[in-house]
Design a protein around this motif. Structure first.
Motif, short mmCIF file in Angstrom:
data_model
loop_
_atom_site.label_atom_id
_atom_site.label_comp_id
_atom_site.label_asym_id
_atom_site.label_seq_id
_atom_site.Cartn_x
_atom_site.Cartn_y
_atom_site.Cartn_z
N THR A 8 0.82 -1.21 0.00
CA THR A 8 0.00 0.00 0.00
C THR A 8 0.85 1.26 0.00
O THR A 8 0.40 2.31 -0.37
N ASN A 9 2.13 1.18 0.44
CA ASN A 9 2.86 2.43 0.54
C ASN A 9 3.76 2.73 -0.65
O ASN A 9 4.65 3.54 -0.56
N THR A 10 3.54 2.02 -1.76
CA THR A 10 4.25 2.43 -2.98
C THR A 10 3.76 3.82 -3.34
O THR A 10 2.55 4.03 -3.46
N PRO A 11 4.67 4.79 -3.47
CA PRO A 11 4.22 6.16 -3.75
C PRO A 11 3.40 6.22 -5.04
O PRO A 11 3.72 5.54 -6.02
N LEU A 12 2.35 7.02 -5.02
CA LEU A 12 1.58 7.26 -6.24
C LEU A 12 2.44 8.09 -7.19
O LEU A 12 3.23 8.92 -6.75
N SER A 13 2.24 7.88 -8.48
CA SER A 13 2.90 8.78 -9.43
C SER A 13 2.20 10.14 -9.36
O SER A 13 1.06 10.24 -8.88
N ASP A 14 2.87 11.18 -9.86
CA ASP A 14 2.24 12.51 -9.86
C ASP A 14 0.91 12.47 -10.60
O ASP A 14 -0.07 13.08 -10.17
N GLN A 38 -1.77 21.24 -9.39
CA GLN A 38 -0.49 20.91 -10.01
C GLN A 38 0.30 20.09 -9.01
O GLN A 38 0.39 20.46 -7.84
N VAL A 39 0.89 18.98 -9.47
CA VAL A 39 1.66 18.14 -8.57
C VAL A 39 3.09 18.03 -9.10
O VAL A 39 3.30 17.78 -10.28
N LEU A 40 4.04 18.24 -8.22
CA LEU A 40 5.46 18.08 -8.56
C LEU A 40 6.10 17.34 -7.40
O LEU A 40 5.99 17.79 -6.26
N SER A 41 6.77 16.23 -7.67
CA SER A 41 7.34 15.53 -6.52
C SER A 41 8.71 14.96 -6.82
O SER A 41 9.11 14.80 -7.98
N ASP A 42 9.44 14.65 -5.76
CA ASP A 42 10.65 13.83 -5.87
C ASP A 42 10.55 12.76 -4.78
O ASP A 42 9.47 12.58 -4.19
N SER A 43 11.63 12.09 -4.47
CA SER A 43 11.53 10.98 -3.51
C SER A 43 11.26 11.47 -2.09
O SER A 43 10.79 10.73 -1.24
N GLU A 44 11.57 12.76 -1.81
CA GLU A 44 11.41 13.29 -0.45
C GLU A 44 10.09 14.02 -0.25
O GLU A 44 9.48 13.97 0.81
N ARG A 45 9.71 14.80 -1.26
CA ARG A 45 8.61 15.76 -1.08
C ARG A 45 7.57 15.64 -2.18
O ARG A 45 7.89 15.34 -3.31
N VAL A 46 6.35 15.98 -1.80
CA VAL A 46 5.28 16.16 -2.79
C VAL A 46 4.82 17.61 -2.68
O VAL A 46 4.34 18.04 -1.63
N GLU A 64 -4.65 19.56 3.70
CA GLU A 64 -3.41 18.79 3.89
C GLU A 64 -3.73 17.40 4.42
O GLU A 64 -3.20 16.40 3.94
N THR A 65 -4.66 17.35 5.37
CA THR A 65 -5.05 16.05 5.94
C THR A 65 -5.65 15.15 4.86
O THR A 65 -5.31 13.97 4.75
N ALA A 69 -4.02 11.60 3.23
CA ALA A 69 -4.76 10.33 3.23
C ALA A 69 -4.75 9.70 1.84
O ALA A 69 -4.73 8.48 1.69
N ILE A 70 -4.77 10.55 0.80
CA ILE A 70 -4.75 10.01 -0.57
C ILE A 70 -3.35 9.52 -0.91
O ILE A 70 -3.18 8.45 -1.49
N LYS A 71 -2.35 10.29 -0.54
CA LYS A 71 -1.01 9.91 -1.00
C LYS A 71 -0.38 8.82 -0.12
O LYS A 71 0.50 8.10 -0.55
N HIS A 72 -0.85 8.70 1.11
CA HIS A 72 -0.44 7.69 2.09
C HIS A 72 0.98 7.14 1.89
O HIS A 72 1.20 5.96 1.70
N ASP A 73 1.97 8.02 1.87
CA ASP A 73 3.36 7.55 1.94
C ASP A 73 4.12 8.53 2.81
O ASP A 73 3.56 9.53 3.27
N GLY A 74 5.37 8.26 3.03
CA GLY A 74 6.09 9.04 4.05
C GLY A 74 6.64 10.38 3.57
O GLY A 74 7.24 11.12 4.34
N ARG A 75 6.44 10.70 2.28
CA ARG A 75 7.06 11.93 1.78
C ARG A 75 6.38 13.17 2.38
O ARG A 75 5.20 13.16 2.66
N GLU A 76 7.18 14.22 2.52
CA GLU A 76 6.66 15.47 3.09
C GLU A 76 5.72 16.14 2.08
O GLU A 76 6.00 16.15 0.88
N LEU A 77 4.60 16.68 2.59
CA LEU A 77 3.66 17.37 1.70
C LEU A 77 3.82 18.88 1.86
O LEU A 77 3.86 19.41 2.96
#
Length: 370
Positions: A8-14, A38-46, A64-65, A69-77
């Protein structure tokens, strides 16, 4: 492939995140957000940017909450909410109104429904959402905004170039009122044309500074001065304040019809004193019946933007010049005003851009076997 291998914690693509965000429901518009993300992300941040046609700063934490819940991974939002507020194309060129994007008339069919208190709290709520806001007190006979906003007796606007009034400020909002120009001894038995003249003078000679929204606290009723005001001023939309009692609703009908007559859109109805909240247990009780604003809205195809409780604190705060939105920002009532402000902004934005309001298509759900 077996679905249980899929973590479940595989990061979603942008693109996946974008699709989900677009399908999310915007409570202020009552439909999916659509193509405003608009979504821009790297391995650390979304990094997510939301661009709306109305101000909604107060929704930062809640959004933010939801996004976490949608992105459900550890990256900073990181979420940026931006408002791009369009200007109403103005009918006629009134000098002082050059600095105003949108004029919103707040009206009631009769007095005593809490219109001025609603105006002041709504304006302050709009400012809290991040907009630049002004209030024009057009109630010549009983201007109350000065008192509601805690201005000292005898407040006068500064004058620029011998002809422009510079509106005094309260709580970050620019305010102009007939009360600033008259004294206690001014006769109030003015005739219609004089009233309209005084009103037009205030309107044409106040130097508003870069406002997104100017709220006009209209005199109660639906007579000549209201019609003149509505015709001479480039109003983007109006709001009718009503109470649930039937007689007030009849008056509200007249208000709606008046604005229809001069081709000013009614953005919605605010139902004041609609429920009683028990101060001991917090129970909401509709003492004056429940369906008033809703039936009115249905009949004329306008929204009920919100319902305010019958609250002593709203009135008490108003009477001492600290409106409840300022004095108790965490209260239920303040959050109702916030919601009304956002819905008002969203309704106006959708109406100014009719294509935008229904242009997006709902995402289709594809079936895949991973």
């Amino acid at each position: 492939m077996h679905s249980h291998d899929h973590q479940t914690n595989t990061p979603l693509s942008d693109a996946q995140l974008q699709t989900q965000l677009e399908a999310m429901i915007d409570d202020n518009q009552g439909q999916a957000y659509g193509n405003v993300w608009q979504v821009l992300s790297d391995s650390e941040r979304v990094h997510v940017k939301l661009t709306l046609g109305y101000p909604a700063q107060s929704e930062q934490a809640a959004l933010e909450t939801k996004i976490k819940a949608i992105k459900h991974d550890g990256r900073e939002l990181i979420l940026d909410i931006e408002a791009e507020i369009k200007a109403q194309p103005t009918q006629g060129n009134i000098a002082g109104l050059k600095g105003v994007k949108n004029i919103i008339a707040i009206a009631s069919g009769k007095g005593g429904v809490g219109k001025s208190t609603t105006t002041v709290n709504l304006a302050l709520a709009m400012a809290k959402e991040g907009a630049r806001v002004g209030i024009l007190d057009a109630d010549i006979y009983g201007p109350s905004q000065g008192m509601l906003l805690g201005f000292k007796e005898g407040t006068r606007p500064k004058v620029r170039d011998d002809k422009f009034f510079i509106p005094p400020m309260a709580y970050g909002v620019q305010v102009m009122s007939m009360a600033f120009l008259t004294t206690k001894d001014t006769p109030v038995v003015w005739r219609g044309p004089m009233v309209t003249g005084a009103m037009m003078q205030i309107l044409t000679q106040t130097d508003w500074n870069e406002l997104d929204y100017l709220f006009i606290d209209m005199p109660p009723g639906t007579g000549d001065i209201q019609l003149t005001l509505a015709q001479k001023v480039p109003v983007a939309g109006s709001i009718i304040v009503t109470t649930p009692q039937d007689i007030a609703l009849l008056d509200a009908r007249r208000g709606i019809e008046m604005f229809h007559k001069v081709k000013i859109p009614v953005l919605g109805v605010v139902e004041n004193m609609s429920t009683h909240i028990c101060s001991n247990c917090g129970h909401h009780e509709a003492i004056f019946g429940d369906a008033g604003g809703a039936s009115l809205a249905k009949e004329y195809d306008v929204n009920v933007l919100g319902k305010l409780p019958l609250s002593l604190s709203i009135r008490e705060q108003s009477d001492v010049g600290t409106p409840i939105v300022e004095n108790s920002p965490e209260s239920d009532v303040a959050s109702i005003y916030g919601s009304i402000a956002r819905k008002l902004g969203a309704t106006l934005a959708a109406q100014q851009d009719p294509l935008n309001s229904h242009s997006f298509t709902m995402p289709t759900i594809g079936m895949s076997d991973d």
